[in-house]
Design a protein around this motif. Structure first.
Motif, mmCIF file in Angstrom:
data_model
loop_
_atom_site.group_PDB
_atom_site.id
_atom_site.type_symbol
_atom_site.label_atom_id
_atom_site.label_comp_id
_atom_site.label_asym_id
_atom_site.label_seq_id
_atom_site.Cartn_x
_atom_site.Cartn_y
_atom_site.Cartn_z
ATOM 1 N N GLY A 53 0.830 -1.258 -0.114
ATOM 2 C CA GLY A 53 -0.017 0.043 0.195
ATOM 3 C C GLY A 53 0.854 1.015 -0.117
ATOM 4 O O GLY A 53 0.701 2.200 -0.606
ATOM 5 N N PHE A 54 1.823 1.222 0.799
ATOM 6 C CA PHE A 54 2.720 2.479 0.808
ATOM 7 C C PHE A 54 3.432 2.591 -0.526
ATOM 8 O O PHE A 54 3.606 3.759 -0.960
ATOM 9 N N PHE A 55 3.997 1.766 -1.015
ATOM 10 C CA PHE A 55 4.792 1.773 -2.338
ATOM 11 C C PHE A 55 3.599 1.973 -3.457
ATOM 12 O O PHE A 55 4.052 3.027 -4.427
ATOM 13 N N GLY A 56 2.705 1.721 -3.547
ATOM 14 C CA GLY A 56 1.482 2.077 -4.260
ATOM 15 C C GLY A 56 1.238 3.517 -4.241
ATOM 16 O O GLY A 56 1.176 4.344 -5.117
ATOM 17 N N TRP A 57 1.107 3.866 -2.975
ATOM 18 C CA TRP A 57 0.758 5.335 -2.664
ATOM 19 C C TRP A 57 1.897 6.148 -3.156
ATOM 20 O O TRP A 57 1.697 7.218 -3.828
ATOM 21 N N SER A 58 3.098 5.817 -2.721
ATOM 22 C CA SER A 58 4.361 6.958 -3.156
ATOM 23 C C SER A 58 4.440 6.712 -4.574
ATOM 24 O O SER A 58 4.747 7.874 -5.424
ATOM 25 N N PHE A 59 4.223 5.682 -5.293
ATOM 26 C CA PHE A 59 4.025 5.593 -6.908
ATOM 27 C C PHE A 59 3.189 6.511 -7.598
ATOM 28 O O PHE A 59 3.614 7.363 -8.492
ATOM 29 N N VAL A 60 1.932 6.316 -7.037
ATOM 30 C CA VAL A 60 0.762 7.449 -7.286
ATOM 31 C C VAL A 60 1.166 8.731 -7.303
ATOM 32 O O VAL A 60 1.170 9.706 -8.158
ATOM 33 N N VAL A 61 1.731 9.125 -6.025
ATOM 34 C CA VAL A 61 2.195 10.372 -5.642
ATOM 35 C C VAL A 61 3.260 10.867 -6.640
ATOM 36 O O VAL A 61 3.218 12.231 -7.075
ATOM 37 N N SER A 62 4.308 10.309 -6.977
ATOM 38 C CA SER A 62 5.187 10.602 -7.675
ATOM 39 C C SER A 62 5.080 10.808 -9.157
ATOM 40 O O SER A 62 5.781 11.454 -9.877
ATOM 41 N N MET A 63 3.840 9.993 -9.641
ATOM 42 C CA MET A 63 3.422 10.255 -10.944
ATOM 43 C C MET A 63 2.666 11.487 -11.174
ATOM 44 O O MET A 63 2.743 12.205 -12.152
ATOM 45 N N LYS A 64 2.013 11.866 -10.100
ATOM 46 C CA LYS A 64 0.994 13.063 -10.106
ATOM 47 C C LYS A 64 1.916 14.308 -9.883
ATOM 48 O O LYS A 64 1.592 15.421 -10.585
ATOM 49 N N SER A 65 2.723 14.331 -8.926
ATOM 50 C CA SER A 65 3.543 15.606 -8.777
ATOM 51 C C SER A 65 5.042 14.989 -8.331
ATOM 52 O O SER A 65 5.423 14.546 -7.517
ATOM 53 N N PRO A 66 6.013 15.010 -9.368
ATOM 54 C CA PRO A 66 7.080 14.591 -9.552
ATOM 55 C C PRO A 66 7.973 15.233 -8.431
ATOM 56 O O PRO A 66 9.220 14.685 -7.829
#
Length: 170
Positions: A53-66
């Motif tokens: 869940g954490f890695f999924g969240w951090s991936f989504v955040v980094s894709m939306k706001s690098p």
């Protein structure tokens, strides 16, 4: 016969009822697992789910706001308060520096352009070398207004004179 419970099946077959642990058995490994094994296994599964869940969240955040994580890290850093870089001084404890003593004030004819780079210039007199930029006040020249290298030879335009350097050789 499908409506009968396990206990009724045991009674119908003439066998003694099985203990609860045996009836709730999850397979051949359930007898070998202790309470500690169950706790460690459950914690491992929860840790795996939380990590995913954490890695999924951090991936989504980094894709939306690098720049999100970089901005968050910089926001939590304390400001760098170097007294020299900010320009503030402690007059009471200031270290004494030697004063420049000239025999006579330089004139515009005393200056030569040594080098021009990045909107700055090195000017030399017989006894001094100065690094100046637009807005600097130079003794004998006054306020530096422009520094130009586009005409093929460096030019420093000051309040009291205009200095021309030698054309660049290639």
């Amino acid at each position: 016969m499908s409506d009968m419970t396990a206990m009724e099946l045991d009674e119908a077959s003439g066998q003694a009822p099985r203990p609860l642990r045996e009836r709730l058995s999850l397979g051949p490994f359930s007898d070998e697992w202790t309470a500690a094994d169950w706790i460690v296994g459950s914690a491992s599964v929860l840790l795996a789910i939380a990590s995913a869940g954490f890695f999924g969240w951090s991936f989504v955040v980094s894709m939306k706001s690098p720049d999100y994580f970089q901005q968050a890290a910089l926001a939590n850093m304390p400001p760098k308060l170097d007294r020299i870089e900010t320009g503030s001084i402690d007059v009471a404890n200031a270290m004494p520096v030697p004063q420049i003593v000239r025999l006579s004030e330089p004139t515009p004819a005393d200056y030569q352009i040594v080098m021009v780079f990045n909107n700055e210039a090195l000017l030399a007199t017989r006894n001094e070398l100065m690094r100046v930029k637009v807005g600097s006040i130079v003794p004998g020249l006054g306020l530096v207004r422009t520094i130009d290298t586009e005409a093929g030879s460096p030019t420093v335009v000051a309040e009291n004179a205009t200095l021309h350097g030698a054309p660049a050789t290639r």
